[in-house]
Design an enzyme around this catalytic site. Structure first.
Site, PDB file in Angstrom:
ATOM      1  N   CYS A  59      36.049 -32.955 -53.618  1.00 24.50           N
ATOM      2  CA  CYS A  59      34.642 -33.104 -54.014  1.00 24.50           C
ATOM      3  C   CYS A  59      34.489 -32.485 -55.402  1.00 24.50           C
ATOM      4  O   CYS A  59      34.677 -31.278 -55.565  1.00 24.50           O
ATOM      5  CB  CYS A  59      33.775 -32.392 -52.982  1.00 24.50           C
ATOM      6  SG  CYS A  59      32.029 -32.383 -53.397  1.00 24.50           S
ATOM      7  N   CYS A  83      22.428 -28.032 -61.659  1.00 22.05           N
ATOM      8  CA  CYS A  83      21.869 -29.386 -61.562  1.00 22.05           C
ATOM      9  C   CYS A  83      20.405 -29.363 -61.994  1.00 22.05           C
ATOM     10  O   CYS A  83      19.643 -28.490 -61.558  1.00 22.05           O
ATOM     11  CB  CYS A  83      21.982 -29.914 -60.128  1.00 22.05           C
ATOM     12  SG  CYS A  83      21.351 -31.602 -59.970  1.00 22.05           S
ATOM     13  N   CYS A 129      18.054 -27.669 -51.942  1.00 21.07           N
ATOM     14  CA  CYS A 129      19.444 -27.594 -52.387  1.00 21.07           C
ATOM     15  C   CYS A 129      19.687 -26.347 -53.243  1.00 21.07           C
ATOM     16  O   CYS A 129      18.993 -26.123 -54.237  1.00 21.07           O
ATOM     17  CB  CYS A 129      19.787 -28.861 -53.175  1.00 21.07           C
ATOM     18  SG  CYS A 129      21.381 -28.786 -53.998  1.00 21.07           S
TER      19      CYS A 129
HETATM   20  S1  SF4 Z   1      20.817 -32.489 -53.906  1.00 22.60           S
HETATM   21 FE1  SF4 Z   1      21.240 -30.751 -55.282  1.00 22.60          FE
HETATM   22  S2  SF4 Z   1      23.007 -31.383 -56.518  1.00 22.60           S
HETATM   23 FE2  SF4 Z   1      22.151 -33.249 -55.564  1.00 22.60          FE
HETATM   24  S3  SF4 Z   1      20.682 -34.047 -57.079  1.00 22.60           S
HETATM   25 FE3  SF4 Z   1      19.485 -32.720 -55.715  1.00 22.60          FE
HETATM   26  S4  SF4 Z   1      19.508 -30.709 -56.743  1.00 22.60           S
HETATM   27 FE4  SF4 Z   1      21.141 -31.926 -57.672  1.00 22.60          FE
END
Ligand code: SF4
Length: 334
Positions: free
Chosen positions: A94, A101, A108
């Protein structure tokens, strides 16, 4: 990486072939092992190009030894995590395409970091080569590559695309296209651009909600400007033209998106579409208020009873914070 070096020293094609053989196919572990090149050329390479643009910091292995999370540092000093998972005899890597991000999905941990840095294609490939080299010492190979680590691949489109070309190129890593998966939260314009490149890799959509309102709440940055209507327009066109199935990832958050009503709504949304739903029970992180669902089996049953293909992803690496949505190094917020 090697292209500029080759241009600078007018290196002939057969030397590039030798390079590709050793570097990508035999997973050499230092420039010294590039013994098919003359010593003087090898020395120039050693002086001018770092063997890896990512510097290994530490590795953590889960108790059952099936998951290994590796922490790397970039030249700019940002941290990146990658994970190797052993599932049913397969070695899945992965990879991350960013440090942090910018999408900030509210459940998340990576999203709480914000964006530190977008990786270049070599930094993405370095993660793959790192695990390829390790596996080679045990006479094993990488079976699958998933772009599901830190970051949103479609917001780093150029680097991600070039890394995919490297993976698929028969002269370099020579991976089968169906052994690579790109996972995206659904930036519609960039998704269209990516699909038009026709790489043929598998596509996974981080859906996480069966309707616009709930998705706007869970993934506000991407959802509000990339509506479900627009997203499905692009995906439907793609599946009609390619006959390829799309995977929809759905993380189950207790009391948020895991009710019987949510399952029925999701089934209705995907009815008639070439789809596989991959249910992921939430991996709790201390800094966020969300909890694991206890409704995952019922949720799956409702989808299956409505004719929607549905699997439950077996979570791995939770004990080393290497599971889905848990990659959040260097974050004061998580
Ligand atoms: S789940 Fe997490 S890593 Fe994926 S787009 Fe959303 S914030 Fe970004």
């Amino acid at each position: 990486m090697i292209e500029e070096f080759a241009k600078k020293y007018s290196i002939e094609k057969y030397r590039i072939d030798q390079f590709n053989q050793k570097y990508y196919k035999e997973y050499l572990s230092s420039w010294d092992e590039l013994t098919t090149w003359p010593k003087d050329l090898r020395e120039k390479l050693k002086k001018e190009i770092a063997f890896s643009k990512l510097i290994h910091q530490e590795s953590n292995i889960s108790k059952n030894r099936k998951t290994e999370k590796v922490l790397f540092k970039t030249e700019k000093g940002n941290f990146v995590e990658s994970v190797l998972m052993k599932v049913k005899g397969r070695n899945t890597v992965c990879v991350s395409c960013m440090s942090g991000c910018p999408v900030g999905c509210i459940f998340c941990a990576t999203g709480q970091m914000g964006l530190n840095e977008s990786l270049d294609s070599q930094q993405i490939i370095d993660q793959i080569l790192y695990f390829g080299r390790k596996l080679r010492t045990k006479n094993e190979k990488i079976s699958n590559i998933v772009y599901m680590g830190m970051g949103e691949p479609l917001l780093n489109l150029e680097s991600v695309s070039y890394s995919i070309e490297t993976i698929l190129d028969k002269d370099r890593l020579a991976f089968g296209k169906r052994r690579a998966t790109l996972s995206t939260s659904g930036y519609v314009q960039n998704l269209k651009t990516f699909l038009d490149k026709n790489y043929g890799v598998k596509i996974a959509i981080s859906l996480h909600a069966p309707n616009q309102k709930l998705r706007d709440m869970l993934m506000p940055k991407v959802s509000k400007s990339n509506t479900l209507k627009d997203l499905f327009k692009v995906l439907d066109e793609y599946t009609q033209n390619s006959n390829k199935r799309i995977t929809y990832e759905y993380v189950l958050l207790k009391g948020v998106n895991d009710s019987v009503g949510n399952a029925i709504e999701l089934a209705n949304l995907l009815k008639g579409r070439l789809a596989l739903v991959n249910l992921i029970n939430y991996n709790e992180v201390g800094c966020l208020p969300f909890k694991k669902s206890d409704n995952i089996k019922t949720f799956q049953m409702i989808l299956l009873n409505n004719g929607i293909n549905c699997t439950i992803r077996k979570s791995q690496g939770g004990d080393i914070k290497g599971a889905c949505g848990q990659l959040a190094v260097d974050s004061n917020k998580c």
